[in-house]
Design a protein around this motif. Structure first.
Motif, PDB file in Angstrom:
ATOM      1  N   GLY A 144       0.781  -1.227  -0.006  1.00 35.46           N
ATOM      2  CA  GLY A 144      -0.096  -0.068   0.040  1.00 35.46           C
ATOM      3  C   GLY A 144       0.867   1.431   0.148  1.00 35.46           C
ATOM      4  O   GLY A 144       0.223   2.340  -0.683  1.00 35.46           O
TER       5      GLY A 144
ATOM      6  N   PRO B 100     -10.731   5.694  -5.223  1.00 34.52           N
ATOM      7  CA  PRO B 100     -10.062   5.046  -4.230  1.00 34.52           C
ATOM      8  C   PRO B 100     -10.322   3.389  -4.414  1.00 34.52           C
ATOM      9  O   PRO B 100      -9.773   2.570  -4.141  1.00 34.52           O
ATOM     10  CB  PRO B 100     -10.912   5.445  -2.901  1.00 34.52           C
ATOM     11  CG  PRO B 100     -11.750   6.493  -3.488  1.00 34.52           C
ATOM     12  CD  PRO B 100     -11.335   6.822  -4.915  1.00 34.52           C
ATOM     13  N   GLU B 101     -11.331   3.094  -5.382  1.00 34.15           N
ATOM     14  CA  GLU B 101     -11.691   1.953  -5.765  1.00 34.15           C
ATOM     15  C   GLU B 101     -10.724   1.339  -6.636  1.00 34.15           C
ATOM     16  O   GLU B 101     -10.648  -0.197  -6.276  1.00 34.15           O
ATOM     17  CB  GLU B 101     -13.112   1.995  -6.690  1.00 34.15           C
ATOM     18  CG  GLU B 101     -14.339   2.283  -6.201  1.00 34.15           C
ATOM     19  CD  GLU B 101     -14.547   3.859  -6.007  1.00 34.15           C
ATOM     20  OE1 GLU B 101     -13.849   4.410  -6.465  1.00 34.15           O
ATOM     21  OE2 GLU B 101     -15.136   4.295  -5.025  1.00 34.15           O
TER      22      GLU B 101
ATOM     23  N   ARG C  62      -7.380   1.647  -5.869  1.00 34.83           N
ATOM     24  CA  ARG C  62      -6.506   1.189  -4.745  1.00 34.83           C
ATOM     25  C   ARG C  62      -7.454  -0.161  -4.103  1.00 34.83           C
ATOM     26  O   ARG C  62      -6.433  -1.018  -3.893  1.00 34.83           O
ATOM     27  CB  ARG C  62      -6.353   2.272  -3.685  1.00 34.83           C
ATOM     28  CG  ARG C  62      -5.289   2.104  -2.746  1.00 34.83           C
ATOM     29  CD  ARG C  62      -5.295   3.265  -1.841  1.00 34.83           C
ATOM     30  NE  ARG C  62      -4.234   2.929  -1.074  1.00 34.83           N
ATOM     31  CZ  ARG C  62      -3.835   2.170   0.041  1.00 34.83           C
ATOM     32  NH1 ARG C  62      -4.716   1.354   0.270  1.00 34.83           N
ATOM     33  NH2 ARG C  62      -2.739   2.210   0.563  1.00 34.83           N
ATOM     34  N   ASP C  63      -8.675  -0.017  -3.970  1.00 26.92           N
ATOM     35  CA  ASP C  63      -9.245  -1.274  -3.319  1.00 26.92           C
ATOM     36  C   ASP C  63      -8.767  -2.470  -4.367  1.00 26.92           C
ATOM     37  O   ASP C  63      -8.667  -3.702  -3.595  1.00 26.92           O
ATOM     38  CB  ASP C  63     -10.643  -0.955  -2.987  1.00 26.92           C
ATOM     39  CG  ASP C  63     -10.749   0.211  -1.962  1.00 26.92           C
ATOM     40  OD1 ASP C  63      -9.803   0.356  -1.242  1.00 26.92           O
ATOM     41  OD2 ASP C  63     -11.941   0.854  -2.099  1.00 26.92           O
ATOM     42  N   HIS C  64      -9.165  -2.354  -5.277  1.00 29.78           N
ATOM     43  CA  HIS C  64      -9.058  -3.492  -6.398  1.00 29.78           C
ATOM     44  C   HIS C  64      -7.463  -4.133  -6.391  1.00 29.78           C
ATOM     45  O   HIS C  64      -7.327  -5.192  -6.372  1.00 29.78           O
ATOM     46  CB  HIS C  64      -9.389  -3.139  -7.889  1.00 29.78           C
ATOM     47  CG  HIS C  64     -10.836  -2.839  -8.044  1.00 29.78           C
ATOM     48  ND1 HIS C  64     -11.351  -2.060  -8.991  1.00 29.78           N
ATOM     49  CD2 HIS C  64     -11.958  -3.309  -7.122  1.00 29.78           C
ATOM     50  CE1 HIS C  64     -12.801  -2.011  -9.079  1.00 29.78           C
ATOM     51  NE2 HIS C  64     -13.127  -2.484  -7.812  1.00 29.78           N
TER      52      HIS C  64
ATOM     53  N   MET D  71      -5.101  -3.602  -4.071  1.00 36.04           N
ATOM     54  CA  MET D  71      -5.049  -4.384  -2.577  1.00 36.04           C
ATOM     55  C   MET D  71      -5.801  -5.738  -2.513  1.00 36.04           C
ATOM     56  O   MET D  71      -5.184  -6.408  -2.147  1.00 36.04           O
ATOM     57  CB  MET D  71      -5.433  -3.259  -1.608  1.00 36.04           C
ATOM     58  CG  MET D  71      -4.677  -1.981  -1.483  1.00 36.04           C
ATOM     59  SD  MET D  71      -2.933  -2.091  -1.480  1.00 36.04           S
ATOM     60  CE  MET D  71      -2.772  -2.917   0.095  1.00 36.04           C
ATOM     61  N   ALA D  72      -6.726  -5.752  -3.078  1.00 35.22           N
ATOM     62  CA  ALA D  72      -7.417  -7.008  -3.222  1.00 35.22           C
ATOM     63  C   ALA D  72      -6.751  -8.076  -4.153  1.00 35.22           C
ATOM     64  O   ALA D  72      -6.522  -9.313  -3.714  1.00 35.22           O
ATOM     65  CB  ALA D  72      -9.018  -6.672  -3.854  1.00 35.22           C
TER      66      ALA D  72
ATOM     67  N   ARG E  96      -3.905  -9.239  -1.786  1.00 35.48           N
ATOM     68  CA  ARG E  96      -4.234 -10.079  -0.775  1.00 35.48           C
ATOM     69  C   ARG E  96      -4.626 -11.446  -1.462  1.00 35.48           C
ATOM     70  O   ARG E  96      -4.404 -12.517  -0.846  1.00 35.48           O
ATOM     71  CB  ARG E  96      -5.742  -9.705  -0.329  1.00 35.48           C
ATOM     72  CG  ARG E  96      -5.379  -8.635   1.091  1.00 35.48           C
ATOM     73  CD  ARG E  96      -6.477  -8.309   1.783  1.00 35.48           C
ATOM     74  NE  ARG E  96      -6.559  -6.874   1.828  1.00 35.48           N
ATOM     75  CZ  ARG E  96      -7.475  -6.054   1.228  1.00 35.48           C
ATOM     76  NH1 ARG E  96      -8.441  -6.458   0.419  1.00 35.48           N
ATOM     77  NH2 ARG E  96      -7.270  -4.725   1.226  1.00 35.48           N
TER      78      ARG E  96
END
Lengths: 198, 314
Positions: free
Chosen positions: A29, B66-67, B69-71, B73-74, B77
């Motif tokens: 991040g 921000p979506e 970034r979420d994608h 990071m997902a 993960r």
């Protein structure tokens, strides 16, 4: 710095990538937060100022990095490595859309020449469009070198590493690109006084 | 002069950023003029460089939702989770190498042998496990059926002769008088019920024991006629031997259960008829049988026929 007290914002890129390879999500991040803006702007300049496409490219780049963090070569500075990856992606985009790009250039050909405004501020919008137009006419490597140097403020050495060439080559590219652009865009020079050779 | 020696043709950029043409030193100007046509070109390049920098400062940075970034990071993960696909790929690579010729190379002779042997072993083991599971299921079902049949025989037949022997045990009605001595007699009745188990092997003694019980009952009736005890005590004493009988019968049934003797229909009929004389005994025996059957298999407890018989008073 201990393992349990990671200050991700102060860590070097290379250290962060070590942590990313080990699966540290926060380090990943931090890398994203550090580079996404610059890379997005780079894509934006390189890819015909297409915002959506630039975002897609950014997402693709970081998704690849997320899926294969080991593809990063630790012996290289991360910044040059990530920009070289981004540059390669741009080259692929050029190859696939040469025809589209040519058509777009023709469509954007609009105001070909602008009257020089002696002593008065240049219309920045026009200058921007024209600069973009002229950059797109350049060889992709020359364009990328110019963007990295003058928009991303990357050092000559970093650009050389990103392209895998010598610093002399980078300097030469920059000089001749600037010379060519100045010649093509001399109408934007408000102080253009043509004295010939001094 | 030293500085000029450091200059490369490409280093004009530094001069363009720092000085105008008029500000250049003689050496610098000479150096510039070796690569640039003259003042105009130098100034044009300098101007352009400044405009590019200025334009860059004025340009608003592009922002990312921000979506995105979420994608990303997902995706990171998801990549960190252990994936079976990797394991399966490695198994696939082991069993079937990309280069088919590699399977037969001398130095890799072990590889295909091991791979195919493993594959064969897996197949055989799989088939054996499936067959074993199927057989176990079938044999369990057959075992249940086998144990269900004798239970039906024992339960279904003996209802007819019950009335016969009921008369034998009828002396139980309330006004029965039983002196202390008669308890012993009934104790012998308990003893007789001990022989009740033996009766299961041989029906003959049942009649003898029944006679004993009959005699005891007659005696108690005779004593009642004498009126030596009050009715309350008589009732208690009359019930006592029967309870003892139930206990002894239950224990006898347990003994029979633990034994290896197979009860014939005749024996069962006799036993059940004897047991029916009291009713309680019948229920006890049936309970024992039901427990026995339930211990063998739980599915018999759900047998509708058996439940119907029990519900009908068995």
């Amino acid at each position: 710095m201990g393992v349990f007290s990671k200050e991700y914002t102060t860590q070097s890129d290379e250290r962060l990538m070590e942590l990313v390879v080990r699966g540290d999500e926060r380090a990943f991040g931090a890398v994203y937060d550090r580079y996404h803006g610059r890379l997005l702007n780079y894509f934006h300049r390189m890819l015909w100022h297409d915002r959506e496409r630039s975002k897609d490219m950014l997402q693709d780049l970081f998704t690849k990095l997320a899926q294969r963090p080991t593809s990063y070569d630790p012996s290289r500075p991360f910044q040059t490595w990530i920009f070289s990856v981004a540059n390669n992606m741009c080259k692929n985009a050029y190859r696939h859309e040469v025809v589209v790009r040519a058509a777009a250039v023709e469509l954007r050909a609009g105001p070909d020449r602008v009257e020089a405004t002696n002593g008065i501020g240049v219309d920045h919008e026009l200058f921007r469009d024209r600069l973009q137009e002229e950059l797109e006419k350049l060889d992709p490597d020359h364009k990328a070198t110019f963007v990295m140097r003058h928009h991303e403020d990357m050092a000559i050495k970093e650009i050389a590493l990103a392209f895998g060439c010598s610093e002399g080559t980078v300097k030469s590219r920059l000089f001749y690109t600037l010379k060519k652009l100045a010649e093509r865009m001399k109408e934007f020079n408000p102080n253009a006084v043509y004295h010939g050779k001094a | 002069m030293e500085r000029r020696e450091h200059y490369d043709p490409e280093d004009i950029e530094n001069l363009l950023q720092e000085r105008s043409y008029d500000e250049l030193l003689e050496e610098e100007r000479a150096y510039v003029l070796r690569h640039i046509s003259g003042r105009a070109e130098y100034e044009a390049m300098r101007q352009l460089l400044g405009q590019v920098r200025e334009d860059d400062r004025r340009r608003e940075p592009i922002t990312v939702e921000p979506e995105i970034r979420d994608h990303i990071m997902a995706a990171f993960r998801a990549n960190q989770r252990p994936q079976w696909r990797v394991w399966l790929n490695s198994i696939g690579g082991l069993l079937w190498p990309k280069e088919l010729s590699a399977m037969w190379k001398e130095n890799r002779l072990l590889r295909p042998a091991l791979a195919f042997a493993s594959l064969a072993l897996l197949i055989v083991a799989g088939v054996w496990m499936i067959q074993t599971a199927t057989n176990n299921k079938e044999s369990a079902q057959v075992a249940e059926l086998k144990k269900e049949e004798p239970a039906k025989l024992k339960v279904a037949e003996p209802s007819v002769p019950a009335t016969e022997n009921q008369s034998v045990f009828e002396p139980a009605p309330p006004p029965t008088q039983q002196p202390a001595g008669s308890l012993k007699e009934v104790g012998t009745t308990a003893g007789a019920t001990r022989s009740f188990n033996e009766v299961e092997m041989d029906a003959a003694p049942v009649s003898g024991n029944a006679q004993l019980l009959e005699v005891a009952a007659d005696e108690s009736v005779a004593e009642k006629k004498d009126g030596n005890l009050d009715e309350r005590r008589e009732g208690e004493r009359a019930r006592a031997p029967i309870t003892t009988d139930v206990v002894t019968l239950q224990s006898a049934a347990g003994a029979t259960q633990s034994g290896t003797h197979v009860v014939t229909e005749e024996e069962l009929t006799m036993n059940t008829s004897v047991a029916n004389a009291t009713g309680k005994v019948t229920k006890a025996v049936l309970k024992e049988k039901a427990e026995r059957t339930a211990s063998v298999s739980t599915t018999l407890s759900a047998n509708p026929e058996l439940l119907a018989l029990i519900g009908a008073g068995w």
